[in-house]
Design an enzyme around this catalytic site. Structure first.
Site, PDB file in Angstrom:
ATOM      1  N   ARG A 264      58.913  74.948 178.296  1.00 33.90           N
ATOM      2  CA  ARG A 264      57.610  74.748 178.938  1.00 33.90           C
ATOM      3  C   ARG A 264      57.350  73.245 179.067  1.00 33.90           C
ATOM      4  NH1 ARG A 264      54.606  79.638 177.684  1.00 33.90           N
ATOM      5  NH2 ARG A 264      56.196  81.287 177.702  1.00 33.90           N
ATOM      6  N   ARG A 279      52.531  74.521 169.695  1.00 39.46           N
ATOM      7  CA  ARG A 279      52.756  74.391 171.133  1.00 39.46           C
ATOM      8  C   ARG A 279      53.836  73.336 171.363  1.00 39.46           C
ATOM      9  NH1 ARG A 279      49.764  76.391 175.227  1.00 39.46           N
ATOM     10  NH2 ARG A 279      47.918  76.667 173.930  1.00 39.46           N
ATOM     11  N   GLU A 362      46.912  82.615 169.425  1.00 46.51           N
ATOM     12  CA  GLU A 362      47.738  83.556 170.176  1.00 46.51           C
ATOM     13  C   GLU A 362      49.193  83.532 169.701  1.00 46.51           C
ATOM     14  OE1 GLU A 362      49.605  84.224 174.616  1.00 46.51           O
ATOM     15  OE2 GLU A 362      47.791  83.017 174.438  1.00 46.51           O
ATOM     16  N   SER A 365      51.439  88.378 173.832  1.00 47.20           N
ATOM     17  CA  SER A 365      50.602  88.963 174.874  1.00 47.20           C
ATOM     18  C   SER A 365      51.420  90.015 175.603  1.00 47.20           C
ATOM     19  CB  SER A 365      50.108  87.896 175.856  1.00 47.20           C
ATOM     20  OG  SER A 365      51.182  87.382 176.614  1.00 47.20           O
ATOM     21  N   ARG A 404      55.579  80.225 166.695  1.00 47.62           N
ATOM     22  CA  ARG A 404      54.200  80.575 166.315  1.00 47.62           C
ATOM     23  C   ARG A 404      54.193  81.549 165.148  1.00 47.62           C
ATOM     24  NH1 ARG A 404      50.284  80.459 171.651  1.00 47.62           N
ATOM     25  NH2 ARG A 404      50.916  78.363 172.300  1.00 47.62           N
TER      26      ARG A 404
END
Length: 439
Positions: A264, A279, A362, A365, A404
């Site tokens: 990312r 992140r 988070e 998802s 995470r």
């Protein structure tokens, strides 16, 4: 993407949906205009083509040399006009495709409307956040003291937001992969290790914008002098597996669990909630993906969510589930559920202790993308004995985003003496019950 005819016939509903989702760049009126222009050009081209064909047929039987030459000249002129109309048609078709890419999927009627985190709806909670009887440490301090992560080496070799995992952190990553892979295989998901690269058109089909000229909003790394990008998720490569194919409905659903690295470009603004491993620019992820019929998709969405919950229940981590609001769905999702795990070092600072109060962050998802991705990638289904095809439905869900999960494990399982308890389900792969450094 949405069908142009659907947009034309439901223009006001599509515009309201774009407003609810914050898709200010959506070109609904332009889609309608270009679709009408495309249809007009198609009709004009067909008329000219018929005239050219009729003229060609008339040349042979014609006996008058002058008339014959006149017909030949007319035929040539008509063919040239056809070529020009076809060129214009393809240009309009390309512009229409580009405009369609700006329009998000429609939204499930029960999805909460809104654009801020407060608009997400908590639909379930599991577990109780831990109360410490000692002064806890955040995952960065724990990782440094236990020699689990080297952020300085990552920054030196690659840049900020890259890292080296070390010692038991490596074993934790491998354990999380094995744990989730074995669970998904036992539930009938086919294991896949995907490429870490994909073509630009595949990323666009899934819903990413690899050609975005703005480096501030660009989501993925592109490879210079190629049409390839580093993938941001195995959703991209799994979704692209059946591009331009027709699937037998009798064999659906097809369910896969993919392992890949994820890259990312956006790693978040500097701050407490994005520090360390939360992140980063590169991480490992186990991803679920399903191809199915429209009738199957809602049930499979709930199945994927249940698997995500099962994973974090067995890891012993408190979490809650969010029904994601329209402004945070992203372009492809019809409906999305986020699972957020409790992380003691997120959230507001407690004035009494000077430490964060803790908050949910988070970790997974799952999205039902209906036929939005399949339409872009031309993935269709066919039922035996029935005429025609229809677009498949696609769904995705994170089984585990490793970094995470490690953040949540380190912070929730820390002990007063600075050691870390290993969750029971991971111990067979880690090979020990705890992480500690002898002093």
């Amino acid at each position: 993407m949405l069908d142009a005819a659907y947009i034309r016939d439901h223009a006001e509903a599509v515009k309201q949906n774009c407003k609810n989702r914050g898709a200010l760049h959506a070109e609904v009126d332009r889609v309608i205009e270009l679709d009408q222009k495309r249809k007009l050009l198609a009709g004009e081209t067909q008329t000219l083509q018929k005239q050219a064909n009729d003229t060609a047929k008339a040349v042979g039987p014609e006996k008058d040399p002058a008339k014959k030459q006149e017909l030949i000249a007319l035929g040539k002129s008509l063919r040239e006009q056809v070529a020009l109309k076809e060129k214009e048609y393809h240009q309009v078709e390309a512009e229409l495709h580009a405009a369609l890419l700006t329009i998000p999927n429609m939204t499930h009627p029960d999805a909460p409307v809104g654009s801020t985190p407060a608009d997400n709806k908590v639909i379930k909670k599991s577990g109780t956040p831990r109360t410490f009887d000692f002064i806890p440490k955040d995952h960065v301090q724990l990782a440094e003291e236990l020699d689990l992560v080297d952020f300085e080496a990552g920054a030196s070799v690659t840049g900020n937001k890259f890292y080296f995992l070390k010692n038991e952190a490596v074993l934790l990553e491998l354990a999380l992969i094995q744990f989730t892979m074995q669970k998904l295989v036992s539930k009938g998901y086919t294991p896949i290790i995907t490429p870490d690269l994909a073509r630009v058109e595949v990323l666009e089909g899934i819903g990413f914008m690899p050609r975005d000229p703005n480096p501030e909003t660009r989501q993925v790394y592109t490879i210079a002098d190629t049409d390839l990008c580093l993938i941001a998720t195995a959703e991209i490569t799994l979704g692209g597996m059946f591009r331009d194919q027709i699937l037998d409905e009798a064999k659906l659903p097809l369910k896969y669990v993919g392992l890949s690295h994820c890259f990312r470009t956006e790693a978040g603004a500097p701050g407490r909630d994005t520090k360390g491993l939360y992140r980063v620019h590169q991480f490992t992820k186990v991803e679920m993906f399903a191809f199915c019929t429209p009738e199957q998709s809602e049930q499979i969405h709930l199945e994927i969510l249940a698997i995500e919950e099962e994973i974090f229940q067995e890891l012993g981590l408190p979490y809650h589930v969010l029904d994601t609001c329209t402004g945070d769905l992203g372009g492809p999702a019809y409906r999305k559920y986020d699972l957020e795990a409790w992380m003691p070092f997120r959230g507001e600072i407690d004035p009494a202790t000077g430490r964060p109060k803790g908050d949910y962050g988070e970790v997974t998802s799952t999205s039902n993308c209906t036929d939005f991705q399949a339409r872009r990638l031309n993935i269709r289904t066919k039922q035996a004995g029935q005429k025609g095809t229809r677009f498949a439905h696609t769904l995705n869900g994170t089984a585990v985003a490793v970094t995470r999960a490690i953040v949540a494990i380190l912070e929730n399982y820390q002990r007063a003496d600075g050691s870390i308890e290993i969750p029971k389900v991971l111990r067979p792969w880690v090979g020990k019950d705890e992480i500690r450094r002898e002093r």
